[in-house]
Design an enzyme around this catalytic site. Structure first.
Site, PDB file in Angstrom:
ATOM      1  N   ASP A  70       0.955  -0.927  -0.248  1.00 39.54           N
ATOM      2  CA  ASP A  70      -0.078   0.133   0.011  1.00 39.54           C
ATOM      3  C   ASP A  70       0.843   1.222   0.057  1.00 39.54           C
ATOM      4  O   ASP A  70       1.681   1.236   0.932  1.00 39.54           O
ATOM      5  CB  ASP A  70      -0.938  -0.107   1.217  1.00 39.54           C
ATOM      6  CG  ASP A  70      -1.919   1.047   1.303  1.00 39.54           C
ATOM      7  OD1 ASP A  70      -1.748   1.859   0.564  1.00 39.54           O
ATOM      8  OD2 ASP A  70      -2.993   0.704   1.819  1.00 39.54           O
ATOM      9  N   SER A 104     -13.226   6.872  -7.983  1.00 40.19           N
ATOM     10  CA  SER A 104     -14.588   6.983  -7.990  1.00 40.19           C
ATOM     11  C   SER A 104     -15.223   8.022  -7.266  1.00 40.19           C
ATOM     12  O   SER A 104     -14.725   8.501  -6.289  1.00 40.19           O
ATOM     13  CB  SER A 104     -15.400   5.683  -7.424  1.00 40.19           C
ATOM     14  OG  SER A 104     -16.688   5.900  -6.963  1.00 40.19           O
ATOM     15  N   SER A 116      -7.250  13.746 -13.452  1.00 43.95           N
ATOM     16  CA  SER A 116      -8.680  13.511 -13.886  1.00 43.95           C
ATOM     17  C   SER A 116      -9.362  14.757 -14.368  1.00 43.95           C
ATOM     18  O   SER A 116      -9.061  16.037 -13.765  1.00 43.95           O
ATOM     19  CB  SER A 116      -9.305  13.006 -12.468  1.00 43.95           C
ATOM     20  OG  SER A 116     -11.052  13.127 -12.622  1.00 43.95           O
ATOM     21  N   TYR A 154     -13.129  13.278  -4.416  1.00 42.06           N
ATOM     22  CA  TYR A 154     -12.283  12.753  -5.432  1.00 42.06           C
ATOM     23  C   TYR A 154     -11.445  13.682  -6.378  1.00 42.06           C
ATOM     24  O   TYR A 154     -10.305  13.650  -6.542  1.00 42.06           O
ATOM     25  CB  TYR A 154     -13.205  11.869  -6.281  1.00 42.06           C
ATOM     26  CG  TYR A 154     -12.343  11.122  -7.424  1.00 42.06           C
ATOM     27  CD1 TYR A 154     -11.337  10.126  -7.375  1.00 42.06           C
ATOM     28  CD2 TYR A 154     -12.410  11.550  -9.032  1.00 42.06           C
ATOM     29  CE1 TYR A 154     -10.590   9.490  -8.464  1.00 42.06           C
ATOM     30  CE2 TYR A 154     -11.685  10.817  -9.750  1.00 42.06           C
ATOM     31  CZ  TYR A 154     -10.862  10.185  -9.870  1.00 42.06           C
ATOM     32  OH  TYR A 154      -9.932   9.460 -10.634  1.00 42.06           O
ATOM     33  N   ASN A 199     -12.863   9.858 -18.448  1.00 45.12           N
ATOM     34  CA  ASN A 199     -13.832   8.693 -18.593  1.00 45.12           C
ATOM     35  C   ASN A 199     -13.174   7.789 -19.326  1.00 45.12           C
ATOM     36  O   ASN A 199     -13.978   7.423 -20.597  1.00 45.12           O
ATOM     37  CB  ASN A 199     -15.092   9.216 -19.021  1.00 45.12           C
ATOM     38  CG  ASN A 199     -15.887   9.931 -17.923  1.00 45.12           C
ATOM     39  OD1 ASN A 199     -15.672  11.214 -17.589  1.00 45.12           O
ATOM     40  ND2 ASN A 199     -16.671   9.487 -17.057  1.00 45.12           N
TER      41      ASN A 199
HETATM   42  C1  UD1 Z   1     -15.209  10.840 -13.071  1.00 43.14           C
HETATM   43  C2  UD1 Z   1     -14.152  11.738 -13.626  1.00 43.14           C
HETATM   44  C3  UD1 Z   1     -13.572  10.777 -14.522  1.00 43.14           C
HETATM   45  C4  UD1 Z   1     -12.850   9.945 -13.444  1.00 43.14           C
HETATM   46  C5  UD1 Z   1     -13.721   9.160 -12.762  1.00 43.14           C
HETATM   47  C6  UD1 Z   1     -13.255   8.084 -11.848  1.00 43.14           C
HETATM   48  C7  UD1 Z   1     -15.595  13.669 -14.327  1.00 43.14           C
HETATM   49  C8  UD1 Z   1     -16.460  14.417 -15.491  1.00 43.14           C
HETATM   50  N1  UD1 Z   1     -15.147  12.507 -15.071  1.00 43.14           N
HETATM   51  O1  UD1 Z   1     -15.971  10.014 -13.855  1.00 43.14           O
HETATM   52  O2  UD1 Z   1     -12.396  11.628 -15.193  1.00 43.14           O
HETATM   53  O3  UD1 Z   1     -11.898   8.833 -14.367  1.00 43.14           O
HETATM   54  O4  UD1 Z   1     -14.703   9.878 -12.072  1.00 43.14           O
HETATM   55  O5  UD1 Z   1     -14.202   7.394 -11.517  1.00 43.14           O
HETATM   56  O6  UD1 Z   1     -15.710  14.190 -13.209  1.00 43.14           O
HETATM   57  N2  UD1 Z   1     -23.947   7.138 -14.364  1.00 43.14           N
HETATM   58  C9  UD1 Z   1     -25.221   6.558 -14.459  1.00 43.14           C
HETATM   59  N3  UD1 Z   1     -25.577   5.028 -14.170  1.00 43.14           N
HETATM   60  C10 UD1 Z   1     -24.600   4.394 -13.852  1.00 43.14           C
HETATM   61  C11 UD1 Z   1     -23.288   4.828 -13.430  1.00 43.14           C
HETATM   62  C12 UD1 Z   1     -22.887   6.360 -13.756  1.00 43.14           C
HETATM   63  O7  UD1 Z   1     -26.136   7.378 -15.227  1.00 43.14           O
HETATM   64  O8  UD1 Z   1     -24.856   3.298 -13.256  1.00 43.14           O
HETATM   65  C13 UD1 Z   1     -23.713   8.433 -14.546  1.00 43.14           C
HETATM   66  C14 UD1 Z   1     -23.201   9.194 -13.720  1.00 43.14           C
HETATM   67  O9  UD1 Z   1     -24.010   9.953 -12.934  1.00 43.14           O
HETATM   68  C15 UD1 Z   1     -22.168  10.252 -14.494  1.00 43.14           C
HETATM   69  C16 UD1 Z   1     -21.622   9.427 -15.813  1.00 43.14           C
HETATM   70  O10 UD1 Z   1     -22.676   8.354 -15.784  1.00 43.14           O
HETATM   71  O11 UD1 Z   1     -23.004  11.304 -14.881  1.00 43.14           O
HETATM   72  C17 UD1 Z   1     -20.371   8.746 -15.707  1.00 43.14           C
HETATM   73  O12 UD1 Z   1     -20.290   8.401 -14.327  1.00 43.14           O
HETATM   74  P1  UD1 Z   1     -18.846   7.380 -14.130  1.00 43.14           P
HETATM   75  O13 UD1 Z   1     -18.572   6.421 -15.156  1.00 43.14           O
HETATM   76  O14 UD1 Z   1     -18.969   7.065 -12.726  1.00 43.14           O
HETATM   77  O15 UD1 Z   1     -17.675   8.702 -14.154  1.00 43.14           O
HETATM   78  P2  UD1 Z   1     -17.512  10.284 -13.918  1.00 43.14           P
HETATM   79  O16 UD1 Z   1     -18.073  10.257 -12.294  1.00 43.14           O
HETATM   80  O17 UD1 Z   1     -18.197  10.836 -14.817  1.00 43.14           O
END
Ligand code: UD1
Length: 314
Positions: free
Chosen positions: A54, A79, A118, A142, A171
């Site tokens: 770690d 996350s 990020s 995060y 992403n």
């Molecule tokens: C964010 C960062 C990204 C980083 C990642 C780490 C931004 C713009 N991006 O990603 O650079 O690498 O954290 O995890 O801040 N969603 C749904 N349904 C689901 C899961 C997610 O609708 O089941 C939506 C979320 O609300 C979000 C989008 O999909 O609006 C993307 O979510 P997720 O894949 O978790 O990534 P980010 O939070 O955008």
């Protein structure tokens, strides 16, 4: 041949970096605490030296950098919602561990460190696409932790002459992204739900957008950042430069997979950014970077991998 350390090398992006480095004939050490990484992500990569530990422990960081020339610092708890639920654990993994890696890299006189930044650092800036000169505006623990890490990188370049470069990821998706946690990336969650005939959840109205980036593009950008001249102390977006809504992503995946389910809508997530799209001119200029795998192509490759891995389990 050079000697690389990939921190978080048993994780999704880290394992792709390790694989490509080995393919190019480099020597690779991986350090990972297996919190989210998996040993199986590296079984197909021959000759990787694996150190379990770690990086929140400075001694582990010192052991990990011993003798290496380049550090690709990927280890993180990646996350937004997980950091909202448990900021302290995320902080240790994302901020404290990064400081340890920087100290260890400085003392071991590594040639260069490339840090996984990020896009979340931008927050909800009104202008799109997001360019590196914009003031950061983190909306979640995060995002703040990843920003602290990149600012430490810049300080270490300025104060101690350590060549540290931040590549801001947008992403990232692709094979080996783990869909098994509620905190997993949206593409992995949607593919696994649709393949099993379950309804994916869309948070908010689904009109939020992301610059979804296939992992091979990121590997290319990071490896360019590890040897491009004159980039120490900089922050560089690596992405595709497009943006796709979550509703459009859902439809694209449903069509590609041939599923017949409708999504379930749930309230928007705390800390969620509305729109994310990268300006990639700096990467083009400083790294000679150009995305080579587009969004749809990347989705196809990811679905193929998911199907093959399910078939292997069955
Ligand atoms: C964010 C960062 C990204 C980083 C990642 C780490 C931004 C713009 N991006 O990603 O650079 O690498 O954290 O995890 O801040 N969603 C749904 N349904 C689901 C899961 C997610 O609708 O089941 C939506 C979320 O609300 C979000 C989008 O999909 O609006 C993307 O979510 P997720 O894949 O978790 O990534 P980010 O939070 O955008």
């Amino acid at each position: 041949m050079a000697f690389y350390l990939v921190t978080g090398g048993a994780g999704f992006i880290g394992s792709h970096l390790a694989e490509e480095l080995v393919r190019r004939g480099h020597r690779v050490r991986v350090v990972d605490n297996l919190a989210t990484g998996k040993r199986r992500n590296l079984v197909h990569v021959p000759g990787v030296e694996f150190l379990e530990g770690d990086l929140a422990d400075l001694e582990v960081a010192r052991r990990a950098v011993e003798g290496v020339e380049f550090v690709l610092h990927q280890a993180a708890i990646p996350s937004v919602p997980r950091s909202v639920a448990d900021p302290l654990t995320s902080h240790r993994a994302n901020a404290d561990a990064t400081l340890n890696v920087l100290i260890a890299a400085r003392d071991a006189r590594v040639r260069r460190l490339v840090y996984a930044g990020s896009s979340s650092a931008y927050g909800d800036t009104p202008t799109l696409p997001k360019v590196e000169t914009m003031a950061p505006a983190p909306l979640s623990p995060y995002a703040l932790q990843k920003l602290v890490g990149e600012q430490y990188c810049q300080l270490f370049t300025r104060l101690y002459g350590l060549e540290a470069v931040t590549v801001r990821y947008f992403n990232v998706f692709g094979p080996r992204q783990d869909p098994s946690s509620p905190y997993s990336g949206v593409i992995s969650l949607f593919i696994s739900a649709l393949s099993e005939g379950r309804a994916p959840t869309i948070y908010g109205d689904g009109e939020q957008t992301r610059d979804f980036t296939y992992v091979a593009n990121v590997v290319d950008g990071v490896l360019r950042a590890s040897d491009a001249p004159g980039v120490a102390g900089t922050v560089i977006n690596v992405a595709t430069g497009g943006r796709v809504s979550i509703n459009a992503l859902f439809r694209a995946l449903r069509d590609l997979i041939g599923a017949r389910v409708e999504p379930v809508y749930a309230p928007a997530r705390a800390g969620d950014v509305r729109h994310s799209q990268a300006d990639i001119d700096r990467a083009r200029r400083l790294l000679g970077y150009e995305p080579t795998v587009g969004f749809e192509d990347g989705l196809r490759k990811t679905i193929d991998w998911y199907r093959a891995s399910q078939a292997a389990i069955a």
